[in-house]
Design an enzyme around this catalytic site. Structure first.
Site, PDB file in Angstrom:
ATOM      1  N   GLU A 159      -0.552  -0.551  -9.900  1.00  0.00           N
ATOM      2  CA  GLU A 159      -0.302  -1.842  -9.266  1.00  0.00           C
ATOM      3  C   GLU A 159       1.159  -2.260  -9.436  1.00  0.00           C
ATOM      4  O   GLU A 159       1.745  -2.869  -8.531  1.00  0.00           O
ATOM      5  CB  GLU A 159      -1.241  -2.888  -9.872  1.00  0.00           C
ATOM      6  CG  GLU A 159      -1.395  -4.147  -9.058  1.00  0.00           C
ATOM      7  CD  GLU A 159      -2.096  -3.936  -7.723  1.00  0.00           C
ATOM      8  OE1 GLU A 159      -2.817  -2.918  -7.554  1.00  0.00           O
ATOM      9  OE2 GLU A 159      -1.896  -4.788  -6.836  1.00  0.00           O
ATOM     10  N   GLU A 175       0.834  -1.214   0.000  1.00  0.00           N
ATOM     11  CA  GLU A 175       0.000   0.000   0.000  1.00  0.00           C
ATOM     12  C   GLU A 175       0.863   1.256   0.000  1.00  0.00           C
ATOM     13  O   GLU A 175       0.470   2.286  -0.558  1.00  0.00           O
ATOM     14  CB  GLU A 175      -0.966  -0.010   1.187  1.00  0.00           C
ATOM     15  CG  GLU A 175      -1.937  -1.206   1.236  1.00  0.00           C
ATOM     16  CD  GLU A 175      -2.742  -1.414  -0.051  1.00  0.00           C
ATOM     17  OE1 GLU A 175      -2.925  -0.451  -0.807  1.00  0.00           O
ATOM     18  OE2 GLU A 175      -3.165  -2.573  -0.292  1.00  0.00           O
TER      19      GLU A 175
END
Lengths: 314, 314
Positions: free
Chosen positions: A296, A267
């Site tokens: 991502e 994250e």
């Protein structure tokens, strides 16, 4: 910046103001979502669902406003700077998609998704898929309707895929993933069949406070900007926010301290991408991520290539 | 409920949907405000100010929408139930006030107030009024403009007072407060001049964790519904939310444990009032507090008549 320049074609500044407003409201919705997953008391769900649905509705109304269509038509010429052209292109894509979808459906998806959250959390805590299945079915049905509104003649998955990857193309993604599968599966089988020593997983219990110290230290080490970030817990780790406030969440499983560490670094990768977006483009497509694959890849880079490296562990 | 009944005059259901949407967006704004005061990282201010201003703007747009004026005109007859009449009356009042104020001013006040928060927090932490004075001046100027937009011929304070007390009247409030002053000032002087034993204030330092345990125990004892509430800290204690999610905040001063206890019970009083509003009227004026004096009297009742009582301390 070029997008702000006073020699922009006549409707551009008004158009940009409108675009920014849509974006600010989207971000307000994302704050409501963060709060719901991280801090909201459980009983708040019915009200939050209404608030989220109303926000989705007005955002959709503004994005599909007939003025947007007029501005886009007026801004179709080649008297735009490259930055302006990019803004117009991205807004046109979103406007065209949004105008295909009835506002009621947007609002219903938002409210249903918000109501689904506590049902999912409970089902997850109880490891009881059946408890969530009807809600999931309802969401799938709504998403099918949504895809059909945009293009009834194409595979719904391909239509929905473009929400996250507008330019990559599903066939390209499939080609990449197939190649990875073809290379990785034999590689993993080879490793498993060999007599190489694999690292032992951690055993034992690690209390959440100690784990939190560890992941906070890792975030410090990685250089997370606490002035523009936070660490909290959520049932499923996520990150959200803007270049001014990019928060990360994790979760602590006593038996799996590497789970918290890995998800936090993952994250952190997302947040780092978000924090790197230009401050002065906040509210325009130039101040936002355009697709999920780059986002991502950044989170994976930090998680796998930095977080799992010997240098980082040392 | 009568407000939902199918025999309502023709435009009523559509009118009520619109009213609810305005209310949901207002509540979304209040979530953003809570987050800014309680959880937001400091660097988030510029983005949050834009988000709050955009939300204020669209809420103002919806409240002043010409359809609202038309619906209100259509709903002026006496074929309304008492509940419906109350809803129409309250919306009419808010609509009329809002239509006097330009949207840009609403947006500017919202953005300026949001930007003011960290300036105020820093000035408060440094005990440096001068650092906040220019921002305060700017806010006062904007609020004067706001009052003048509504009624240029009346005292701005009287106009702004109606935002919080639409029906009490400033003269009534002044009469009540004057009478209290006339009675209380001599009473306090008399007590100070007498030789009665007053309670000794606490001395020493009490660490925040212990204080937090104390105030959480107090909230448990008072019956705070944790499923619809939270306790957090903020530089200035406040409560906010809806009947589904009414949160309280406090602050911990090591030298003043009663400060945290008193403010927590005070905010509990506000939250209790809010949690008592009817769930099924959420989003309509019948599901909201109408004025501040009743709200404040409830918080004072809990703080002073319950929180300071011997029975509660025992």
């Amino acid at each position: 910046m070029a997008t702000e320049s006073s020699d922009a074609p006549e409707p551009y500044p008004e158009f940009l103001d409108h675009v920014r407003r849509v974006s600010y409201l989207n971000d307000a919705g994302s704050v409501l979502g963060w709060d719901q997953q991280v801090t909201m008391p459980e009983g708040g769900t019915p009200a939050r669902s209404k608030q989220s649905a109303a926000l989705s509705s007005v955002t959709h109304d503004l994005l599909t406003d007939e003025h947007v269509g007029e501005w886009l038509a007026d801004l179709d010429g080649d008297d735009l700077s490259p930055d302006q052209r990019a803004v117009v292109r991205e807004v046109r894509r979103e406007h065209e998609r949004a105008t295909s979808v009835p506002e009621e459906l947007v609002s219903e998806i938002s409210e249903t998704a918000s109501n689904a959250l506590p049902v999912w959390e409970q089902a997850k805590a109880d490891d009881d898929f059946e408890a969530f299945a009807p809600t999931l079915e309802e969401m799938v049905e709504l998403k099918r309707e949504y895809a059909a509104a945009i293009d009834p003649d194409r595979d719904p998955y391909a239509v929905l895929f473009e929400e996250y990857e507008p330019y990559l193309g599903l066939d390209t993604a499939e080609r990449v993933l197939e190649r990875l599968r073809d290379e990785l599966v034999p590689l993993i089988e080879e490793i498993e069949a060999s007599d190489v020593d694999l690292a032992d997983p951690f055993t034992g219990e690690y209390d959440p406070d100690t784990q939190e110290e560890l992941v906070r230290a890792a975030l410090d080490e990685l250089g997370y900007d606490w002035d523009r970030g936070r660490l909290d817990t959520a049932p499923h780790p996520f990150s959200s926010g803007t270049q001014f406030d990019a928060r990360v969440t994790t979760r602590f499983d006593p038996e799996d301290p590497l789970g918290a560490l890995g998800s936090t670094i993952h994250e952190f990768g997302h947040a780092t991408y978000t924090l790197g977006l230009p401050d002065d483009q906040y509210g325009t497509p130039l101040g936002e991520s355009r697709d999920l694959s780059v986002h991502e890849s950044q989170s994976r880079l930090w998680e796998n290539h930095v977080g799992r490296s010997r240098a980082f562990a040392d």
